[in-house]
Motif scaffolding. Structure first.
Motif, PDB file in Angstrom:
ATOM      1  N   GLY B 278      15.609 -56.855   1.245  1.00  0.00           N
ATOM      2  CA  GLY B 278      14.842 -55.769   0.458  1.00  0.00           C
ATOM      3  C   GLY B 278      14.961 -55.359  -0.619  1.00  0.00           C
ATOM      4  N   LEU B 280      16.919 -56.957  -3.035  1.00  0.00           N
ATOM      5  CA  LEU B 280      16.724 -58.015  -3.956  1.00  0.00           C
ATOM      6  C   LEU B 280      15.403 -58.843  -4.408  1.00  0.00           C
ATOM      7  N   VAL B 281      15.089 -58.617  -3.366  1.00  0.00           N
ATOM      8  CA  VAL B 281      13.427 -58.254  -3.510  1.00  0.00           C
ATOM      9  C   VAL B 281      12.365 -58.166  -4.924  1.00  0.00           C
ATOM     10  N   LEU B 284      13.865 -58.319  -8.595  1.00  0.00           N
ATOM     11  CA  LEU B 284      13.427 -59.598  -8.660  1.00  0.00           C
ATOM     12  C   LEU B 284      11.936 -59.200  -9.494  1.00  0.00           C
ATOM     13  N   ILE B 285      11.297 -58.294  -8.785  1.00  0.00           N
ATOM     14  CA  ILE B 285       9.786 -58.522  -9.421  1.00  0.00           C
ATOM     15  C   ILE B 285       9.675 -57.277 -10.345  1.00  0.00           C
ATOM     16  N   PRO B 288      13.048 -58.647 -13.139  1.00  0.00           N
ATOM     17  CA  PRO B 288      14.630 -59.613 -13.013  1.00  0.00           C
ATOM     18  C   PRO B 288      15.672 -59.595 -13.371  1.00  0.00           C
TER      19      PRO B 288
END
Lengths: 405, 300
Positions: B278, B280-281, B284-285, B288
């Motif tokens: 979670g 990580l996502v 990245l959003i 990034p």
């Protein structure tokens, strides 16, 4: 000659050193026993010696190939040329279809069952082929979509007694939805980040299914899922297996038809353009978000559908069926078969799924061989067994006109 | 407060291990823009070799921290050899190929190495002999931080300082930085780029092996599969801190370690891995390029 020999000897010695602790020694710390298996070292020495020659030969061949390709010579294999001949293709397809239809009538239920799982992987491979092969988006969590389809059917069947045919499209739709939901946040990411995020999603799916007991019944899974029905007929095991086999054949044919049409459609060309060069593709006025999302969603759609079928075939599912290894197997099917090529993916699925089934003694080496094959394929034959055919438009004027024009 | 401190040091220990592995990812990515998927497997092989050495030693009656050091040194040597060979076989022939090719090759090698260890060793968890003694001076704080944790923290700290010195102060380090900035230019001014890339893999593998040995002796068991999750998490750490940046990898590792430790301690340990991904996502959003990463403009 002597140089090659010396080099191979050196490589062989290096690998003996490299594999020594892991291959020659085995310790059992609980029973306080050390096992020495020095014989293994001899095999490593001989094996790496022979392989180093093969390696050098392959590299040499690759170089020669590259050279001939640069000179404009035809590098396609004989099989490929044959396949590009349309009339041969139709004949071959007709023949294959007949064989496929007769198959369950001549072999036993066990064989049919194996074939069904191979066909499941064919559809999964074709689905992933859209995402990876055509659009060039590496997806390492593809099995999550497959799992969503399977759980959709298992849960709806368990709680609401919904039948197979009702849920089949629903499984696809749910897979699709998940594809879009996951696709949104990762639209901006480039290739390698995308790979790791999809890997993460795949793992999240499994962890959630293992721990959300009230929804998914945890690691113990869901049992007694209905088999597909045929107007309420009672079927014994052999009959229902044959029935599932035919459903699977229909699904495969359907998938092939649709993906083939998609590939040559406007959106399919947009995918290929996106794969080749993202910036140039966007500069040409292609909506990147829509193209990427549709690649995700359509790839996931097939996985969801075939997930429903998987659940009803095995009548039991649990999170253990949806591990990263499954994603890796599907990916290697696509990579080995040839990214972007429908025929290649089908061939890849049959080779990768049927070979370990029939070579039982070697099946424990299956994943070892898959891993090695993925790397070797990338090095020596990146286009796969059958490279994707691009529709070409040739100028069919006379030679004169070409020279003048 | 005690519980908080316990989680804090638990997270710090965990995070420093992640940081060690993440450094390998980040260094390789910085130079050849490849996610070395098989890096986690190098970590696992390091742990396994250490287990074999430590196992033989304990069976023949030796024990104590000197055995751990011996096992660690041999594990590092072997991990370096594996990392070097891996680059030679699986990545070097693919230099200049489309970006997806080396990545798939790396995934293939990861699967290969995992199954290689599975086949030649065992699919079971093997117990790692406990070699770190309880230090007497740790007695008063033992309820928050134990001796193994102390060993891990000290080792990673020393390793990172050595790495920083290597990169900042030596000739080789200068060549590495040059290669990272511009490979062609580095080649023009006489840097042997191939050798530098090999060296990067060797250093990264050594760091991973150190991490592997420390974790194995801390948790007390080894299995062919441990490298996969550790690798993915360390990669998360590298991305979190900004991939390509060495300070970022350390920071990312620590942040991830703390996030996991606190989330598992205060919320629920079942969903530990979900928190990691979670995070990580989310990173990245929202950002990034990571916490310390520079945004690279993509040019045509």
């Amino acid at each position: 000659m002597l140089r090659d020999f010396k080099q191979s000897l050196l490589i062989s010695a290096w690998f003996v050193f490299l594999t020594f602790p892991l291959m020659a020694v085995r310790v059992n710390t609980t029973d306080q026993v050390v096992t020495w298996r020095l014989m293994n070292m001899v095999w490593v020495a001989i094996g790496s010696f022979v392989l180093s020659y093969a390696w050098r030969f392959m590299l040499e061949r690759k170089k020669v190939r590259k050279k001939t390709a640069e000179e404009g010579a035809d590098t396609r294999s004989k099989l490929q040329i044959k396949l590009e001949d349309m009339s041969f293709r139709y004949k071959a397809m007709g023949g294959l279809l007949i064989v496929a239809l007769v198959y369950p009538l001549v072999v036993n239920t066990y064989q049919t069952n194996i074939m069904i799982s191979a066909l499941i992987y064919v559809v999964l491979g074709l689905g992933l082929n859209i995402t990876v092969g055509l659009a060039g988006l590496l997806d390492l969590g593809f099995v999550a979509f497959f799992g969503v389809g399977a759980y959709t059917f298992a849960l709806l069947n368990h709680h609401f007694d919904l039948g197979f045919w009702m849920t089949l499209p629903l499984g696809g739709v749910f897979g699709c939805l998940l594809g879009v939901i996951l696709g949104f946040p990762i639209l901006r990411l480039r290739g390698d980040y995308l790979a790791i995020v999809t890997l993460g999603f795949g793992m999240i799916f499994k962890v959630v299914m293992e721990n959300w007991d009230s929804l998914s019944f945890g690691p113990s899974g869901i049992a007694n899922i209905d088999k597909p029905g045929l107007f309420g007929m009672d079927m014994n095991l052999a009959q229902s297996t044959t029935y599932i086999y035919y459903i699977m054949i229909a699904l495969v044919v359907f998938t092939i038809l649709i993906t083939n049409r998609l590939k040559n459609s406007r959106i399919g060309r947009a995918w290929i353009a996106l794969r080749e060069d993202e910036i140039a593709c966007v500069a040409m006025g292609i909506d990147m978000a829509r193209t990427k999302l549709s690649a995700y969603a359509l790839g996931a759609f097939w996985a969801g559908m075939v997930g429903v079928l998987f659940a009803s075939k095995t009548t039991f599912i649990n999170p253990a069926s949806f591990t990263f290894m499954e994603s890796a197997i599907i990916l290697s099917i696509v990579v080995l078969g040839g990214m972007g090529s429908i025929l290649g993916v089908i061939l890849g699925a049959f080779i990768l799924i049927l070979m370990p089934e029939y070579l039982r003694d070697l099946s424990e080496y299956r994943m070892l061989a898959f891993g090695a094959a993925m790397a070797l394929m990338m090095i020596f034959r990146p286009q796969g067994l059958v490279s994707g055919l691009r529709q070409k438009y040739e100028y069919k004027g006379t030679k004169d006109q070409v020279n003048n024009g | 407060m005690e519980y908080f401190l316990e989680l804090f040091f638990g997270g710090l220990t965990r995070g420093s291990i992640y940081a060690l592995i993440a450094l390998g990812y980040t260094m390789v990515y910085g130079i050849i823009q490849l996610i070395n998927f098989a890096h986690g497997e190098i970590y696992m092989i390091g742990a396994f070799v250490a287990l074999i050495v430590a196992g033989i030693c304990t069976i023949y009656g030796m024990t104590g921290i000197s055995v751990l050091i011996l096992a660690g040194v041999i594990a590092v040597i072997y991990a370096c050899a594996y990392g070097f060979t891996l680059e030679k076989i699986a990545y070097r022939p693919l230099r200049g190929a489309p970006r997806l090719s080396p990545l798939i090759s790396a995934i293939g090698m990861s699967i290969f190495l995992q199954n290689y260890v599975l086949l030649v060793q065992t699919p079971d968890f093997l117990p790692f002999p406990s070699l770190i003694p309880d230090f007497a001076f740790m007695e008063p704080v033992a309820y928050i931080i134990g001796s193994p944790e102390l060993v891990i923290l000290v080792t990673t700290f020393v390793t990172m300082i050595l790495l920083t010195l290597l990169i900042k102060k030596t000739r080789v380090g200068k060549a590495m930085r040059a290669t990272q900035q511009d490979m062609n230019m580095a080649r023009l001014v006489g840097v042997n780029v191939d050798r530098i890339i090999s060296l990067t893999f060797i250093i990264g593998s050594a760091l991973a092996a150190i991490g592997g040995v420390l974790v194995a002796s801390y948790i007390g068991q080894v299995n062919f599969y441990i490298g996969f999750l550790a690798g993915v998490k360390a990669f998360t750490a590298a991305v979190l801190g900004g991939i390509g940046s060495i300070a970022g990898a350390v920071l990312g590792g620590l942040v991830l370690g703390w996030a996991e430790s606190f989330a598992a301690g205060y919320i629920s340990s079942d969903y530990e891995d979900v928190f990691t991904f979670g995070l990580l996502v989310l990173i990245l959003i929202l950002r990034p390029s990571g916490i310390l990463g520079k945004t690279r403009k993509q040019k045509v």
